[in-house]
Enzyme design. Structure first.
Site, PDB file in Angstrom:
ATOM      1  NE  ARG A 183     -15.885 -11.099  17.146  1.00 22.63           N
ATOM      2  CZ  ARG A 183     -16.809 -10.965  16.189  1.00 22.63           C
ATOM      3  NH1 ARG A 183     -17.849 -11.784  16.166  1.00 22.63           N
ATOM      4  NH2 ARG A 183     -16.704 -10.031  15.256  1.00 22.63           N
ATOM      5  CG  HIS A 223     -18.724 -16.378  12.937  1.00 19.99           C
ATOM      6  ND1 HIS A 223     -17.642 -16.000  13.685  1.00 19.99           N
ATOM      7  CD2 HIS A 223     -19.467 -15.261  12.774  1.00 19.99           C
ATOM      8  CE1 HIS A 223     -17.723 -14.704  13.948  1.00 19.99           C
ATOM      9  NE2 HIS A 223     -18.829 -14.238  13.402  1.00 19.99           N
TER      10      HIS A 223
HETATM   11  P1  NAP Z   1     -22.720  -2.375  19.819  1.00 20.59           P
HETATM   12  O1  NAP Z   1     -23.730  -1.595  19.053  1.00 20.59           O
HETATM   13  O2  NAP Z   1     -21.404  -1.762  20.130  1.00 20.59           O
HETATM   14  O3  NAP Z   1     -23.438  -2.832  21.190  1.00 20.59           O
HETATM   15  C1  NAP Z   1     -22.747  -3.431  22.218  1.00 20.59           C
HETATM   16  C2  NAP Z   1     -23.662  -3.479  23.438  1.00 20.59           C
HETATM   17  O4  NAP Z   1     -22.957  -4.149  24.504  1.00 20.59           O
HETATM   18  C3  NAP Z   1     -24.046  -2.088  23.962  1.00 20.59           C
HETATM   19  O5  NAP Z   1     -25.365  -2.073  24.412  1.00 20.59           O
HETATM   20  C4  NAP Z   1     -23.076  -1.891  25.139  1.00 20.59           C
HETATM   21  O6  NAP Z   1     -23.571  -1.029  26.154  1.00 20.59           O
HETATM   22  C5  NAP Z   1     -22.982  -3.298  25.653  1.00 20.59           C
HETATM   23  N1  NAP Z   1     -21.753  -3.512  26.443  1.00 20.59           N
HETATM   24  C6  NAP Z   1     -20.468  -3.446  26.038  1.00 20.59           C
HETATM   25  N2  NAP Z   1     -19.620  -3.682  27.055  1.00 20.59           N
HETATM   26  C7  NAP Z   1     -20.400  -3.910  28.140  1.00 20.59           C
HETATM   27  C8  NAP Z   1     -20.123  -4.222  29.504  1.00 20.59           C
HETATM   28  N3  NAP Z   1     -18.861  -4.344  29.952  1.00 20.59           N
HETATM   29  N4  NAP Z   1     -21.165  -4.372  30.331  1.00 20.59           N
HETATM   30  C9  NAP Z   1     -22.440  -4.244  29.903  1.00 20.59           C
HETATM   31  N5  NAP Z   1     -22.773  -3.971  28.612  1.00 20.59           N
HETATM   32  C10 NAP Z   1     -21.757  -3.804  27.749  1.00 20.59           C
HETATM   33  O7  NAP Z   1     -22.405  -3.768  19.093  1.00 20.59           O
HETATM   34  P2  NAP Z   1     -23.362  -4.587  18.092  1.00 20.59           P
HETATM   35  O8  NAP Z   1     -23.316  -4.009  16.725  1.00 20.59           O
HETATM   36  O9  NAP Z   1     -24.683  -4.767  18.747  1.00 20.59           O
HETATM   37  O10 NAP Z   1     -22.556  -5.982  18.022  1.00 20.59           O
HETATM   38  C11 NAP Z   1     -22.296  -6.751  19.186  1.00 20.59           C
HETATM   39  C12 NAP Z   1     -21.295  -7.840  18.866  1.00 20.59           C
HETATM   40  O11 NAP Z   1     -21.914  -8.840  18.039  1.00 20.59           O
HETATM   41  C13 NAP Z   1     -20.094  -7.408  18.028  1.00 20.59           C
HETATM   42  O12 NAP Z   1     -19.120  -6.799  18.846  1.00 20.59           O
HETATM   43  C14 NAP Z   1     -19.621  -8.720  17.436  1.00 20.59           C
HETATM   44  O13 NAP Z   1     -18.705  -9.330  18.329  1.00 20.59           O
HETATM   45  C15 NAP Z   1     -20.879  -9.581  17.401  1.00 20.59           C
HETATM   46  N6  NAP Z   1     -21.300  -9.940  16.027  1.00 20.59           N
HETATM   47  C16 NAP Z   1     -21.433 -11.257  15.719  1.00 20.59           C
HETATM   48  C17 NAP Z   1     -21.854 -11.632  14.453  1.00 20.59           C
HETATM   49  C18 NAP Z   1     -22.042 -13.099  14.093  1.00 20.59           C
HETATM   50  O14 NAP Z   1     -22.312 -13.415  12.937  1.00 20.59           O
HETATM   51  N7  NAP Z   1     -21.931 -14.009  15.035  1.00 20.59           N
HETATM   52  C19 NAP Z   1     -22.140 -10.651  13.491  1.00 20.59           C
HETATM   53  C20 NAP Z   1     -21.996  -9.324  13.848  1.00 20.59           C
HETATM   54  C21 NAP Z   1     -21.574  -8.968  15.121  1.00 20.59           C
HETATM   55  P3  NAP Z   1     -23.824   0.540  25.851  1.00 20.59           P
HETATM   56  O15 NAP Z   1     -24.992   0.571  24.890  1.00 20.59           O
HETATM   57  O16 NAP Z   1     -24.188   1.122  27.158  1.00 20.59           O
HETATM   58  O17 NAP Z   1     -22.557   1.068  25.257  1.00 20.59           O
END
Ligand code: NAP
Length: 311
Positions: free
Chosen positions: A226, A274
Protein backbone atom coordinates in the site's frame (compact mmCIF):
# COMPACT_ATOMS: atom_id res chain seq x y z
CA UNK A 1 -29.75 -13.75 1.86
CA UNK A 2 -26.42 -12.49 0.52
CA UNK A 3 -25.72 -8.91 -0.57
CA UNK A 4 -23.10 -8.08 -3.19
CA UNK A 5 -21.80 -4.70 -2.01
CA UNK A 6 -19.15 -3.13 -4.23
CA UNK A 7 -18.08 0.06 -5.95
CA UNK A 8 -17.56 -1.87 -9.19
CA UNK A 9 -19.23 -1.11 -12.54
CA UNK A 10 -22.59 -2.74 -13.35
CA UNK A 11 -20.90 -5.02 -15.85
CA UNK A 12 -18.37 -6.24 -13.27
CA UNK A 13 -21.09 -6.73 -10.64
CA UNK A 14 -23.10 -8.81 -13.12
CA UNK A 15 -20.03 -10.91 -13.98
CA UNK A 16 -19.35 -11.62 -10.29
CA UNK A 17 -23.04 -12.36 -9.68
CA UNK A 18 -23.05 -14.89 -12.53
CA UNK A 19 -20.01 -16.66 -11.04
CA UNK A 20 -21.53 -16.73 -7.54
CA UNK A 21 -24.87 -18.05 -8.84
CA UNK A 22 -23.01 -20.81 -10.65
CA UNK A 23 -21.05 -21.70 -7.48
CA UNK A 24 -23.99 -21.31 -5.07
CA UNK A 25 -27.23 -22.02 -6.99
CA UNK A 26 -29.30 -22.39 -3.80
CA UNK A 27 -28.29 -18.97 -2.41
CA UNK A 28 -30.30 -15.79 -2.84
CA UNK A 29 -27.64 -13.25 -3.91
CA UNK A 30 -28.65 -9.67 -4.75
CA UNK A 31 -26.66 -6.58 -5.77
CA UNK A 32 -26.93 -4.10 -2.90
CA UNK A 33 -28.51 -1.29 -4.95
CA UNK A 34 -31.30 -3.64 -6.03
CA UNK A 35 -32.22 -4.85 -2.52
CA UNK A 36 -35.56 -3.90 -0.97
CA UNK A 37 -36.08 -3.26 2.75
CA UNK A 38 -37.06 -6.89 3.55
CA UNK A 39 -34.05 -8.26 1.69
CA UNK A 40 -31.74 -5.93 3.62
CA UNK A 41 -33.25 -7.16 6.89
CA UNK A 42 -32.83 -10.79 5.82
CA UNK A 43 -29.21 -10.36 4.76
CA UNK A 44 -26.69 -12.21 6.97
CA UNK A 45 -23.67 -12.32 4.62
CA UNK A 46 -22.16 -9.67 2.38
CA UNK A 47 -19.69 -10.23 -0.42
CA UNK A 48 -17.79 -6.97 -0.63
CA UNK A 49 -15.31 -4.98 -2.71
CA UNK A 50 -14.58 -1.52 -1.29
CA UNK A 51 -18.13 -1.07 0.08
CA UNK A 52 -19.20 2.19 1.70
CA UNK A 53 -19.55 1.89 5.46
CA UNK A 54 -23.13 3.17 5.33
CA UNK A 55 -24.03 0.37 2.92
CA UNK A 56 -22.87 -2.25 5.43
CA UNK A 57 -24.55 -0.37 8.26
CA UNK A 58 -27.86 -0.56 6.40
CA UNK A 59 -27.76 -4.37 6.72
CA UNK A 60 -28.68 -4.70 10.43
CA UNK A 61 -28.48 -8.50 10.62
CA UNK A 62 -25.18 -8.90 8.85
CA UNK A 63 -23.00 -11.53 10.59
CA UNK A 64 -19.94 -11.50 8.37
CA UNK A 65 -18.58 -9.99 5.18
CA UNK A 66 -16.25 -11.66 2.69
CA UNK A 67 -13.96 -9.35 0.74
CA UNK A 68 -13.04 -10.08 -2.86
CA UNK A 69 -9.65 -8.45 -2.23
CA UNK A 70 -6.73 -9.62 -0.08
CA UNK A 71 -6.15 -6.12 1.34
CA UNK A 72 -8.97 -4.77 3.52
CA UNK A 73 -7.10 -2.04 5.39
CA UNK A 74 -9.56 0.72 4.50
CA UNK A 75 -12.36 -1.22 6.21
CA UNK A 76 -10.71 -2.59 9.34
CA UNK A 77 -11.29 0.47 11.54
CA UNK A 78 -14.79 1.02 10.22
CA UNK A 79 -16.00 -2.50 10.98
CA UNK A 80 -14.58 -2.33 14.50
CA UNK A 81 -17.60 -0.24 15.49
CA UNK A 82 -19.98 -2.67 13.78
CA UNK A 83 -18.68 -5.84 15.49
CA UNK A 84 -18.73 -7.52 12.11
CA UNK A 85 -16.39 -10.37 11.10
CA UNK A 86 -14.42 -9.18 8.11
CA UNK A 87 -13.00 -12.02 6.04
CA UNK A 88 -10.34 -11.17 3.49
CA UNK A 89 -9.50 -13.18 0.40
CA UNK A 90 -6.77 -15.76 0.93
CA UNK A 91 -6.29 -17.40 -2.43
CA UNK A 92 -3.26 -19.53 -3.41
CA UNK A 93 -3.83 -18.34 -6.99
CA UNK A 94 -3.41 -14.72 -5.85
CA UNK A 95 -0.26 -15.65 -3.90
CA UNK A 96 1.18 -17.25 -7.06
CA UNK A 97 0.34 -14.18 -9.14
CA UNK A 98 2.00 -11.92 -6.58
CA UNK A 99 5.03 -14.21 -6.35
CA UNK A 100 5.36 -14.05 -10.15
CA UNK A 101 5.25 -10.23 -9.98
CA UNK A 102 7.78 -10.20 -7.14
CA UNK A 103 10.13 -12.37 -9.20
CA UNK A 104 9.55 -10.42 -12.44
CA UNK A 105 10.36 -7.03 -10.90
CA UNK A 106 13.24 -8.47 -8.86
CA UNK A 107 14.76 -9.70 -12.14
CA UNK A 108 14.03 -6.28 -13.72
CA UNK A 109 16.19 -4.66 -11.05
CA UNK A 110 18.70 -7.50 -10.80
CA UNK A 111 19.42 -7.41 -14.57
CA UNK A 112 19.62 -3.57 -14.56
CA UNK A 113 16.73 -3.05 -16.97
CA UNK A 114 15.95 0.55 -15.86
CA UNK A 115 19.62 1.47 -16.42
CA UNK A 116 19.80 -0.17 -19.88
CA UNK A 117 16.54 1.55 -20.91
CA UNK A 118 18.05 4.88 -19.88
CA UNK A 119 21.32 4.10 -21.68
CA UNK A 120 19.40 3.29 -24.87
CA UNK A 121 17.52 6.60 -24.69
CA UNK A 122 20.93 8.31 -24.49
CA UNK A 123 22.60 6.02 -27.11
CA UNK A 124 25.10 4.88 -24.48
CA UNK A 125 26.88 1.50 -24.99
CA UNK A 126 28.04 0.43 -21.54
CA UNK A 127 28.15 -3.06 -20.04
CA UNK A 128 27.26 -3.10 -16.36
CA UNK A 129 29.09 -5.74 -14.33
CA UNK A 130 26.97 -8.88 -13.85
CA UNK A 131 26.18 -9.95 -10.29
CA UNK A 132 25.08 -13.53 -9.63
CA UNK A 133 21.76 -14.10 -7.82
CA UNK A 134 23.61 -15.80 -4.95
CA UNK A 135 25.41 -12.52 -4.33
CA UNK A 136 22.17 -10.48 -4.41
CA UNK A 137 20.20 -10.21 -1.19
CA UNK A 138 16.43 -9.88 -1.59
CA UNK A 139 14.42 -9.10 1.54
CA UNK A 140 10.67 -9.23 1.96
CA UNK A 141 8.76 -7.10 4.44
CA UNK A 142 5.78 -9.24 5.46
CA UNK A 143 5.78 -13.03 5.39
CA UNK A 144 2.03 -13.62 5.14
CA UNK A 145 -0.03 -15.30 2.44
CA UNK A 146 1.71 -13.26 -0.27
CA UNK A 147 5.19 -12.72 1.20
CA UNK A 148 5.84 -16.41 1.93
CA UNK A 149 5.09 -17.49 -1.63
CA UNK A 150 7.19 -14.62 -3.04
CA UNK A 151 10.11 -15.66 -0.79
CA UNK A 152 9.85 -19.26 -2.00
CA UNK A 153 9.75 -18.35 -5.71
CA UNK A 154 12.63 -15.84 -5.51
CA UNK A 155 14.74 -18.19 -3.42
CA UNK A 156 14.23 -20.93 -6.06
CA UNK A 157 15.99 -18.61 -8.56
CA UNK A 158 19.14 -18.69 -6.45
CA UNK A 159 18.82 -15.34 -4.66
CA UNK A 160 19.67 -14.93 -1.00
CA UNK A 161 16.27 -14.33 0.60
CA UNK A 162 15.29 -12.87 3.98
CA UNK A 163 11.93 -11.90 5.39
CA UNK A 164 10.53 -9.85 8.25
CA UNK A 165 7.23 -10.39 10.00
CA UNK A 166 5.45 -9.46 13.23
CA UNK A 167 5.86 -12.93 14.74
CA UNK A 168 8.94 -15.08 14.16
CA UNK A 169 8.65 -17.42 11.17
CA UNK A 170 10.61 -20.50 10.21
CA UNK A 171 10.80 -20.95 6.43
CA UNK A 172 13.18 -23.31 4.71
CA UNK A 173 15.99 -21.45 2.95
CA UNK A 174 14.79 -18.02 4.10
CA UNK A 175 16.46 -16.01 6.88
CA UNK A 176 13.51 -14.93 9.01
CA UNK A 177 13.55 -11.84 11.23
CA UNK A 178 11.09 -10.07 13.51
CA UNK A 179 11.10 -7.05 15.78
CA UNK A 180 12.92 -3.73 15.42
CA UNK A 181 16.38 -5.23 15.87
CA UNK A 182 15.67 -8.01 13.38
CA UNK A 183 14.49 -5.43 10.87
CA UNK A 184 17.67 -3.38 11.16
CA UNK A 185 19.85 -6.48 10.83
CA UNK A 186 17.95 -7.55 7.72
CA UNK A 187 18.05 -4.10 6.10
CA UNK A 188 21.82 -3.72 6.44
CA UNK A 189 22.36 -6.66 4.08
CA UNK A 190 19.51 -5.98 1.62
CA UNK A 191 20.03 -5.14 -2.06
CA UNK A 192 16.41 -5.44 -3.20
CA UNK A 193 13.61 -4.82 -0.69
CA UNK A 194 10.06 -5.94 -1.47
CA UNK A 195 7.20 -4.58 0.64
CA UNK A 196 4.27 -6.95 1.19
CA UNK A 197 3.05 -5.60 4.54
CA UNK A 198 -0.53 -4.58 5.30
CA UNK A 199 -1.14 -0.88 5.94
CA UNK A 200 -1.79 -0.50 9.68
CA UNK A 201 -1.11 2.10 12.38
CA UNK A 202 2.27 0.39 12.86
CA UNK A 203 3.28 0.26 9.20
CA UNK A 204 1.99 3.66 7.98
CA UNK A 205 5.03 5.72 6.98
CA UNK A 206 7.38 2.90 8.09
CA UNK A 207 9.63 3.33 5.04
CA UNK A 208 11.03 6.78 5.82
CA UNK A 209 14.51 8.33 5.61
CA UNK A 210 15.66 6.72 8.87
CA UNK A 211 14.48 3.30 7.69
CA UNK A 212 16.16 3.77 4.29
CA UNK A 213 19.40 4.77 6.04
CA UNK A 214 19.74 1.18 7.32
CA UNK A 215 19.93 -0.11 3.73
CA UNK A 216 23.27 -0.16 1.90
CA UNK A 217 23.65 2.81 -0.47
CA UNK A 218 22.15 2.05 -3.87
CA UNK A 219 19.59 -0.47 -2.61
CA UNK A 220 16.40 -0.90 -4.61
CA UNK A 221 12.81 -0.95 -3.47
CA UNK A 222 9.64 -2.65 -4.72
CA UNK A 223 6.30 -1.72 -3.13
CA UNK A 224 3.41 -4.04 -3.92
CA UNK A 225 1.53 -3.45 -0.64
CA UNK A 226 0.00 0.00 0.00
CA UNK A 227 1.26 3.51 -0.83
CA UNK A 228 0.84 4.77 2.75
CA UNK A 229 3.65 2.50 3.99
CA UNK A 230 6.18 4.79 2.26
CA UNK A 231 6.85 8.40 3.24
CA UNK A 232 6.91 9.81 -0.29
CA UNK A 233 8.96 12.95 0.49
CA UNK A 234 11.61 10.78 2.16
CA UNK A 235 11.56 8.39 -0.78
CA UNK A 236 12.20 11.17 -3.31
CA UNK A 237 14.95 12.62 -1.09
CA UNK A 238 16.64 9.21 -0.77
CA UNK A 239 16.44 8.62 -4.54
CA UNK A 240 17.89 12.10 -5.22
CA UNK A 241 20.71 11.48 -2.76
CA UNK A 242 21.53 8.06 -4.31
CA UNK A 243 20.75 6.30 -1.03
CA UNK A 244 18.20 4.38 -3.06
CA UNK A 245 18.96 3.50 -6.66
CA UNK A 246 15.47 2.74 -7.97
CA UNK A 247 11.91 2.16 -6.77
CA UNK A 248 9.26 0.03 -8.47
CA UNK A 249 5.91 1.23 -7.18
CA UNK A 250 2.59 -0.50 -7.84
CA UNK A 251 0.60 1.27 -5.12
CA UNK A 252 0.18 4.93 -4.16
CA UNK A 253 -1.61 6.97 -1.52
CA UNK A 254 -3.78 8.43 -4.25
CA UNK A 255 -4.85 6.08 -7.05
CA UNK A 256 -4.98 6.63 -9.94
CA UNK A 257 -2.00 9.00 -9.91
CA UNK A 258 -2.89 12.51 -11.05
CA UNK A 259 -1.14 13.83 -14.18
CA UNK A 260 0.78 16.28 -11.93
CA UNK A 261 2.23 13.52 -9.75
CA UNK A 262 6.01 13.62 -9.36
CA UNK A 263 6.16 9.84 -9.65
CA UNK A 264 5.51 9.83 -13.43
CA UNK A 265 8.57 11.84 -14.36
CA UNK A 266 11.18 10.58 -11.90
CA UNK A 267 13.50 8.33 -13.91
CA UNK A 268 14.46 6.45 -10.75
CA UNK A 269 10.85 5.34 -10.31
CA UNK A 270 8.95 2.69 -12.28
CA UNK A 271 5.22 3.34 -12.00
CA UNK A 272 2.78 0.41 -12.21
CA UNK A 273 -1.02 0.93 -12.05
CA UNK A 274 -1.78 -1.45 -9.13
CA UNK A 275 -1.44 -4.61 -11.21
CA UNK A 276 0.95 -6.83 -9.30
CA UNK A 277 -1.75 -9.26 -8.18
CA UNK A 278 -5.31 -8.86 -9.29
CA UNK A 279 -8.06 -11.08 -7.88
CA UNK A 280 -8.80 -14.03 -10.15
CA UNK A 281 -12.63 -14.11 -10.34
CA UNK A 282 -12.88 -17.87 -10.93
CA UNK A 283 -10.62 -19.00 -8.08
CA UNK A 284 -11.88 -16.22 -5.76
CA UNK A 285 -15.56 -17.06 -6.33
CA UNK A 286 -14.81 -20.72 -5.51
CA UNK A 287 -13.12 -19.74 -2.25
CA UNK A 288 -15.96 -17.41 -1.26
CA UNK A 289 -18.52 -20.11 -2.11
CA UNK A 290 -16.66 -22.74 -0.06
CA UNK A 291 -16.57 -20.41 2.95
CA UNK A 292 -20.26 -19.61 2.59
CA UNK A 293 -21.22 -23.29 2.19
CA UNK A 294 -19.24 -24.18 5.34
CA UNK A 295 -21.10 -21.46 7.21
CA UNK A 296 -24.49 -22.64 5.98
CA UNK A 297 -23.77 -26.32 6.73
CA UNK A 298 -21.71 -26.11 9.92
CA UNK A 299 -22.31 -22.57 11.18
CA UNK A 300 -18.57 -21.82 10.96
CA UNK A 301 -17.78 -18.16 10.33
CA UNK A 302 -14.35 -18.07 8.62
CA UNK A 303 -11.51 -16.46 10.54
CA UNK A 304 -11.72 -12.71 10.18
CA UNK A 305 -9.04 -10.03 10.27
CA UNK A 306 -7.80 -9.09 13.73
CA UNK A 307 -9.23 -5.59 14.10
CA UNK A 308 -6.93 -4.97 17.07
CA UNK A 309 -3.82 -5.66 14.98
CA UNK A 310 -5.36 -4.01 11.92
CA UNK A 311 -4.83 -6.91 9.49
P1 NAP B 1 -1.11 -11.23 5.48
O1 NAP B 1 -1.26 -12.67 5.15
O2 NAP B 1 -1.96 -10.63 6.53
O3 NAP B 1 0.45 -11.00 5.85
C1 NAP B 1 0.91 -9.82 6.36
C2 NAP B 1 2.35 -10.04 6.84
O4 NAP B 1 2.85 -8.78 7.34
C3 NAP B 1 2.45 -11.05 7.99
O5 NAP B 1 3.60 -11.83 7.86
C4 NAP B 1 2.55 -10.15 9.23
O6 NAP B 1 3.25 -10.74 10.32
C5 NAP B 1 3.34 -9.00 8.67
N1 NAP B 1 3.17 -7.77 9.46
C6 NAP B 1 2.04 -7.05 9.66
N2 NAP B 1 2.27 -6.00 10.47
C7 NAP B 1 3.59 -6.05 10.78
C8 NAP B 1 4.45 -5.23 11.57
N3 NAP B 1 3.98 -4.14 12.21
N4 NAP B 1 5.73 -5.60 11.68
C9 NAP B 1 6.21 -6.70 11.05
N5 NAP B 1 5.46 -7.50 10.26
C10 NAP B 1 4.16 -7.18 10.14
O7 NAP B 1 -1.30 -10.33 4.17
P2 NAP B 1 -1.07 -10.76 2.64
O8 NAP B 1 -2.23 -11.53 2.12
O9 NAP B 1 0.28 -11.35 2.51
O10 NAP B 1 -1.14 -9.31 1.93
C11 NAP B 1 -0.24 -8.27 2.28
C12 NAP B 1 -0.71 -6.97 1.67
O11 NAP B 1 -0.52 -6.99 0.25
C13 NAP B 1 -2.21 -6.68 1.80
O12 NAP B 1 -2.50 -6.15 3.08
C14 NAP B 1 -2.44 -5.68 0.69
O13 NAP B 1 -2.21 -4.37 1.18
C15 NAP B 1 -1.35 -5.99 -0.33
N6 NAP B 1 -1.88 -6.47 -1.62
C16 NAP B 1 -1.53 -5.80 -2.75
C17 NAP B 1 -1.99 -6.23 -3.99
C18 NAP B 1 -1.58 -5.52 -5.27
O14 NAP B 1 -2.08 -5.85 -6.34
N7 NAP B 1 -0.69 -4.55 -5.21
C19 NAP B 1 -2.80 -7.37 -4.07
C20 NAP B 1 -3.13 -8.03 -2.90
C21 NAP B 1 -2.67 -7.58 -1.67
P3 NAP B 1 2.65 -12.03 11.08
O15 NAP B 1 2.73 -13.16 10.07
O16 NAP B 1 3.56 -12.26 12.22
O17 NAP B 1 1.24 -11.69 11.45
Amino acid sequence: MIALVTQLSDAKNQAWLALFKEQMPAEDIVIFSQMNHEQRLACDIAIIANPLLEQLESLPNLVWAHSLWAGVESLVKAVKKMKLTLVRLIDPMLSQTMAEAALAWTLYLHRDMPKYAKQQSQKVWHQIEYIEPKDRHVSILGLGALGQEAAKVIQAQGFNVSGWSYSQKNLEGVSCYHGEEGLQTMLTETHILICLLPLTDMTRGLINREFIAHLPDGAQLINFARGGIINSNDLFAALDAGELDHAVLDVFEQEPLTSESEYWSNDKVTVLPHISAQTNPVSASRIVATNINNYRQQGIVPEGVDVGKGY
